[in-house]
Design a protein around this motif. Sequence first.
Motif, PDB file in Angstrom:
ATOM      1  N   TYR A 160       0.916  -1.204  -0.059  1.00  0.00           N
ATOM      2  CA  TYR A 160      -0.113   0.093   0.044  1.00  0.00           C
ATOM      3  C   TYR A 160       1.026   1.306   0.023  1.00  0.00           C
ATOM      4  O   TYR A 160       1.918   1.159   0.778  1.00  0.00           O
ATOM      5  CB  TYR A 160      -0.812  -0.074   1.255  1.00  0.00           C
ATOM      6  CG  TYR A 160      -1.970  -1.068   1.425  1.00  0.00           C
ATOM      7  CD1 TYR A 160      -2.912  -1.400   0.508  1.00  0.00           C
ATOM      8  CD2 TYR A 160      -1.975  -1.715   2.502  1.00  0.00           C
ATOM      9  CE1 TYR A 160      -3.842  -2.275   0.664  1.00  0.00           C
ATOM     10  CE2 TYR A 160      -2.720  -2.900   2.803  1.00  0.00           C
ATOM     11  CZ  TYR A 160      -3.846  -2.758   1.641  1.00  0.00           C
ATOM     12  OH  TYR A 160      -4.688  -3.835   1.780  1.00  0.00           O
ATOM     13  N   ASN A 176     -10.360  -5.797   0.813  1.00  0.00           N
ATOM     14  CA  ASN A 176      -9.298  -5.893   1.867  1.00  0.00           C
ATOM     15  C   ASN A 176      -9.699  -5.047   3.092  1.00  0.00           C
ATOM     16  O   ASN A 176      -8.999  -5.274   3.965  1.00  0.00           O
ATOM     17  CB  ASN A 176      -8.198  -4.997   1.086  1.00  0.00           C
ATOM     18  CG  ASN A 176      -7.336  -5.610   0.024  1.00  0.00           C
ATOM     19  OD1 ASN A 176      -7.846  -6.739  -0.404  1.00  0.00           O
ATOM     20  ND2 ASN A 176      -6.252  -5.168  -0.205  1.00  0.00           N
ATOM     21  N   PRO A 216      -5.987   1.981   2.449  1.00  0.00           N
ATOM     22  CA  PRO A 216      -5.364   2.960   1.445  1.00  0.00           C
ATOM     23  C   PRO A 216      -5.962   2.743   0.175  1.00  0.00           C
ATOM     24  O   PRO A 216      -6.268   1.440  -0.340  1.00  0.00           O
ATOM     25  CB  PRO A 216      -3.706   2.282   1.645  1.00  0.00           C
ATOM     26  CG  PRO A 216      -3.876   1.674   2.883  1.00  0.00           C
ATOM     27  CD  PRO A 216      -5.040   0.933   3.141  1.00  0.00           C
ATOM     28  N   SER A 276      -1.800   1.634  -4.270  1.00  0.00           N
ATOM     29  CA  SER A 276      -0.590   0.773  -3.873  1.00  0.00           C
ATOM     30  C   SER A 276       0.478   0.683  -5.163  1.00  0.00           C
ATOM     31  O   SER A 276       0.275   1.146  -6.176  1.00  0.00           O
ATOM     32  CB  SER A 276      -1.266  -0.624  -3.771  1.00  0.00           C
ATOM     33  OG  SER A 276      -1.775  -1.027  -5.033  1.00  0.00           O
TER      34      SER A 276
END
Length: 243
Positions: free
Chosen positions: A69, A165, A176, A179
């Motif tokens: 990330y 995720n 986040p 990535s």
Amino acid sequence: MKLEICPDIETVSQIAAERLATMIRAKPDLGIVVATGNTPMPVYAELVRMQARGEVDCRNLRVFQLDAYLGINDDDPRSLFGWMMRSFITPLGIAPENVVRFAALPPDPPAECLSYAAKVRAMGGYDVAVLGLGPNGHLGFNEPPSADDAPTRVVALTEQSVASNGHYWGGPDAVPRQSMTAGMDLLLSARAILLVVTGSRKQIILNQTLHGPVTPQVPASYLQTRPQALILADADAAGGKTA
Ligand code: F6R
């Protein structure tokens, strides 16, 4: 691409670990890129048990991070580097200098991606890629659309990946949005590719990966073009079928 269907996760993990152990016995400094995510965790745990029983020695592996990330430091619980350390590098006793990683907070993320890819190439590429299958068909964070020549790069996560995720980190808000990922070009050039797929929530995407058109909309479908790819699936992912 070859497909092997096993009755359950335990069998998938044993077979995957045994395949890896065979490669490691033949080449102790095997270059291996390892996915995080939940799917391969039992595979890594099995490899650790095999090493404890003296059946394989993984300490000389050269390990490559698959993805990271952006904006997450190593001490953040969401760090994928940290997850790889806890599940693979540390329990197998691999020296940190044998790990090729993405820098945690790179000042110039696109340059960091170029530098990672150059290191992988300078080291002869990956001997083996251990991968999981994203619910949208991603490999690493090669989100759809990603063609077979997609390079190592900064990627914006799709909403589906954010949602999926979110299961790791307590909800989508903690995920986040960007990535860095090893490119499709590097992954599909690995000399062996092991895609591990378990659980009924992967049924539809596994079917598209195996039998759908080869398309950037399902990045994993490019495995159909790779004879060195082995897909190990459990019966839940394979729609109740066992080999
Ligand atoms: C993890 C990664 C992802 C996962 C995929 C499947 O480093 O790159 O591609 O492999 O999202 O995740 P799980 O195994 O949690 O279903």
